[in-house]
Design an enzyme around this catalytic site. Structure first.
Site, PDB file in Angstrom:
ATOM      1  N   LYS A   1      43.903  62.955  55.485  1.00 17.39           N
ATOM      2  CA  LYS A   1      43.197  64.185  55.867  1.00 17.39           C
ATOM      3  C   LYS A   1      44.176  65.338  56.133  1.00 17.39           C
ATOM      4  O   LYS A   1      44.040  66.424  55.577  1.00 17.39           O
ATOM      5  CB  LYS A   1      42.336  63.948  57.121  1.00 17.39           C
TER       6      LYS A   1
ATOM      7  N   ARG B   1      33.128  62.545  64.462  1.00 20.43           N
ATOM      8  CA  ARG B   1      33.552  61.163  64.271  1.00 20.43           C
ATOM      9  C   ARG B   1      32.548  60.172  64.832  1.00 20.43           C
ATOM     10  O   ARG B   1      32.721  58.969  64.672  1.00 20.43           O
ATOM     11  CB  ARG B   1      34.844  60.961  65.047  1.00 20.43           C
TER      12      ARG B   1
ATOM     13  N   ARG C   1      54.600  56.960  58.589  1.00 22.94           N
ATOM     14  CA  ARG C   1      54.390  58.401  58.786  1.00 22.94           C
ATOM     15  C   ARG C   1      55.376  58.998  59.801  1.00 22.94           C
ATOM     16  O   ARG C   1      55.658  58.412  60.838  1.00 22.94           O
ATOM     17  CB  ARG C   1      52.977  58.677  59.283  1.00 22.94           C
TER      18      ARG C   1
ATOM     19  N   ARG D   1      54.412  59.399  65.798  1.00 22.44           N
ATOM     20  CA  ARG D   1      53.333  59.443  66.798  1.00 22.44           C
ATOM     21  C   ARG D   1      53.261  58.133  67.565  1.00 22.44           C
ATOM     22  O   ARG D   1      53.426  57.064  66.994  1.00 22.44           O
ATOM     23  CB  ARG D   1      52.001  59.698  66.095  1.00 22.44           C
TER      24      ARG D   1
ATOM     25  N   ARG E   1      42.337  51.695  66.071  1.00 19.23           N
ATOM     26  CA  ARG E   1      41.826  52.935  65.470  1.00 19.23           C
ATOM     27  C   ARG E   1      40.895  52.633  64.298  1.00 19.23           C
ATOM     28  O   ARG E   1      39.871  53.294  64.122  1.00 19.23           O
ATOM     29  CB  ARG E   1      43.002  53.814  65.025  1.00 19.23           C
TER      30      ARG E   1
HETATM   31  P1  AP5 Z   1      47.917  61.912  56.955  1.00 15.90           P
HETATM   32  O1  AP5 Z   1      47.623  63.032  56.017  1.00 15.90           O
HETATM   33  O2  AP5 Z   1      48.738  62.191  58.166  1.00 15.90           O
HETATM   34  O3  AP5 Z   1      46.550  61.167  57.348  1.00 15.90           O
HETATM   35  P2  AP5 Z   1      45.357  61.557  58.344  1.00 15.90           P
HETATM   36  O4  AP5 Z   1      44.091  61.128  57.654  1.00 15.90           O
HETATM   37  O5  AP5 Z   1      45.470  62.983  58.751  1.00 15.90           O
HETATM   38  O6  AP5 Z   1      45.685  60.550  59.497  1.00 15.90           O
HETATM   39  P3  AP5 Z   1      45.597  60.611  61.096  1.00 15.90           P
HETATM   40  O7  AP5 Z   1      46.241  59.339  61.531  1.00 15.90           O
HETATM   41  O8  AP5 Z   1      46.141  61.881  61.609  1.00 15.90           O
HETATM   42  O9  AP5 Z   1      44.117  60.516  61.322  1.00 15.90           O
HETATM   43  P4  AP5 Z   1      43.465  59.944  62.598  1.00 15.90           P
HETATM   44  O10 AP5 Z   1      42.071  60.184  62.247  1.00 15.90           O
HETATM   45  O11 AP5 Z   1      43.802  58.554  62.946  1.00 15.90           O
HETATM   46  O12 AP5 Z   1      44.156  60.778  63.745  1.00 15.90           O
HETATM   47  P5  AP5 Z   1      43.728  62.082  64.535  1.00 15.90           P
HETATM   48  O13 AP5 Z   1      44.931  62.881  64.732  1.00 15.90           O
HETATM   49  O14 AP5 Z   1      42.544  62.727  63.893  1.00 15.90           O
HETATM   50  O15 AP5 Z   1      48.604  60.761  56.089  1.00 15.90           O
HETATM   51  C1  AP5 Z   1      49.069  59.574  56.689  1.00 15.90           C
HETATM   52  C2  AP5 Z   1      50.397  59.135  56.029  1.00 15.90           C
HETATM   53  O16 AP5 Z   1      50.179  58.772  54.660  1.00 15.90           O
HETATM   54  C3  AP5 Z   1      51.467  60.236  55.987  1.00 15.90           C
HETATM   55  O17 AP5 Z   1      52.712  59.665  56.191  1.00 15.90           O
HETATM   56  C4  AP5 Z   1      51.351  60.841  54.573  1.00 15.90           C
HETATM   57  O18 AP5 Z   1      52.581  61.367  54.119  1.00 15.90           O
HETATM   58  C5  AP5 Z   1      50.912  59.628  53.760  1.00 15.90           C
HETATM   59  N1  AP5 Z   1      49.988  59.981  52.679  1.00 15.90           N
HETATM   60  C6  AP5 Z   1      48.967  60.907  52.709  1.00 15.90           C
HETATM   61  N2  AP5 Z   1      48.311  60.933  51.538  1.00 15.90           N
HETATM   62  C7  AP5 Z   1      48.896  59.992  50.747  1.00 15.90           C
HETATM   63  C8  AP5 Z   1      48.648  59.520  49.410  1.00 15.90           C
HETATM   64  N3  AP5 Z   1      47.651  60.048  48.667  1.00 15.90           N
HETATM   65  N4  AP5 Z   1      49.447  58.547  48.927  1.00 15.90           N
HETATM   66  C9  AP5 Z   1      50.461  58.012  49.684  1.00 15.90           C
HETATM   67  N5  AP5 Z   1      50.743  58.413  50.951  1.00 15.90           N
HETATM   68  C10 AP5 Z   1      49.971  59.381  51.476  1.00 15.90           C
HETATM   69  O19 AP5 Z   1      43.232  61.471  65.899  1.00 15.90           O
HETATM   70  C11 AP5 Z   1      44.117  60.885  66.811  1.00 15.90           C
HETATM   71  C12 AP5 Z   1      43.377  60.445  68.064  1.00 15.90           C
HETATM   72  O20 AP5 Z   1      42.763  61.601  68.693  1.00 15.90           O
HETATM   73  C13 AP5 Z   1      42.203  59.480  67.851  1.00 15.90           C
HETATM   74  O21 AP5 Z   1      42.643  58.139  67.824  1.00 15.90           O
HETATM   75  C14 AP5 Z   1      41.335  59.793  69.083  1.00 15.90           C
HETATM   76  O22 AP5 Z   1      41.856  59.192  70.234  1.00 15.90           O
HETATM   77  C15 AP5 Z   1      41.489  61.299  69.230  1.00 15.90           C
HETATM   78  N6  AP5 Z   1      40.440  62.055  68.508  1.00 15.90           N
HETATM   79  C16 AP5 Z   1      40.639  62.957  67.494  1.00 15.90           C
HETATM   80  N7  AP5 Z   1      39.477  63.476  67.079  1.00 15.90           N
HETATM   81  C17 AP5 Z   1      38.515  62.896  67.842  1.00 15.90           C
HETATM   82  C18 AP5 Z   1      37.087  63.014  67.873  1.00 15.90           C
HETATM   83  N8  AP5 Z   1      36.420  63.821  67.039  1.00 15.90           N
HETATM   84  N9  AP5 Z   1      36.421  62.260  68.770  1.00 15.90           N
HETATM   85  C19 AP5 Z   1      37.064  61.434  69.624  1.00 15.90           C
HETATM   86  N10 AP5 Z   1      38.410  61.267  69.641  1.00 15.90           N
HETATM   87  C20 AP5 Z   1      39.121  61.991  68.758  1.00 15.90           C
END
Ligand code: AP5
Length: 216
Positions: free
Chosen positions: A18, A94, A129, A158, A169
């Protein structure tokens, strides 16, 4: 230039790509990128009330309670930049309650992009990552390594990016994903996220253009 702002939701499992895709979408469509993960990490780092409430949940890989996050997102979407330039919501809604809250607030999107990636691929992505605290850019030690030594030396990992925490997660994700998808059946487009980032991004651009053609 478009006459109307474009509103996009992007969803998918942890590490489905994402954040990587949002960097590109933001450039191409000029929308405001709102990542709830980034907003919450900033709140934790700043030690705000929200940050204090969110910290333990985030550290253990659990979702923060709906009431902690819903108000922040609704307020942010009403701000002038989002209204004017359109928005890209990343990581929200979510849960079913979060989707309902948006609907009740009269917030609707033009498309709901869902990045499909198998669980076993996600674990590998999570552990490799790294992020650059200076530019905010996302890297992967194997799939998209840093450009030079200087960047490599300052990359951060992270605290929730361990194999153990990604299990939690993923569990949270699988518990909620169907209910969220059900709220967006009419505007949902599933994208194969298990391809090279440039291929994923080409498909996304095409999809957004198609879904917003009537607004252009
Ligand atoms: P990346 O692009 O970083 O992936 P992402 O989908 O953004 O992953 P996140 O881990 O940030 O998502 P998340 O949903 O777990 O975390 P969030 O910050 O939202 O890519 C990942 C890796 O793969 C990178 O190294 C990249 O280079 C590589 N990559 C990307 N595309 C690729 C491809 N096509 N091929 C190969 N490699 C690739 O949430 C964190 C925490 O916040 C949650 O656990 C929760 O506690 C809280 N939170 C956030 N939003 C909410 C909500 N709405 N409600 C409740 N809690 C929430």
């Amino acid at each position: 230039t478009r006459l109307h702002a474009v509103n996009i939701i992007i969803a998918g499992a942890p590490a489905s790509g994402k954040g990587t895709q949002c960097e590109i979408i933001k450039e191409k469509f000029g929308v405001v990128h709102l990542s709830t993960g980034d907003m919450l990490r900033a709140a934790v780092a700043a030690g705000t009330e929200v940050g204090k409430k969110a910290k333990d949940f985030m550290d253990s890989g659990k979702l923060v309670p709906d009431e902690v996050i819903i108000g922040i997102v609704k307020d942010r979407l009403m701000e002038e930049d989002c209204q004017k330039m359109g928005w890209l919501l990343d990581g929200f809604p979510r849960t079913q309650a979060q989707a309902k809250a948006l609907e009740e607030a009269g917030v609707s999107a033009d498309c709901f992009l869902f990045l499909d990636v198998p669980d076993e691929v996600l674990v590998e992505r999570v552990v490799g990552r790294r992020t650059d605290p200076v530019t905010g850019k996302i890297y992967h030690m194997t799939f998209s390594p840093p450009e030079d030594e200087e960047i490599a030396s300052r990359l951060e990992q992270r605290s929730d990016d361990t194999e153990e925490k990604v299990k939690v997660r993923l569990e949270q994700f699988h518990t909620n994903v169907d209910a969220v998808k059900d709220s967006y059946t009419e505007i949902m487009v599933a994208i194969d996220g298990n391809q090279h980032p440039s291929v994923v991004s080409a498909t996304i651009t095409e999809t957004i253009e198609k879904m917003t053609a009537s607004k252009a």
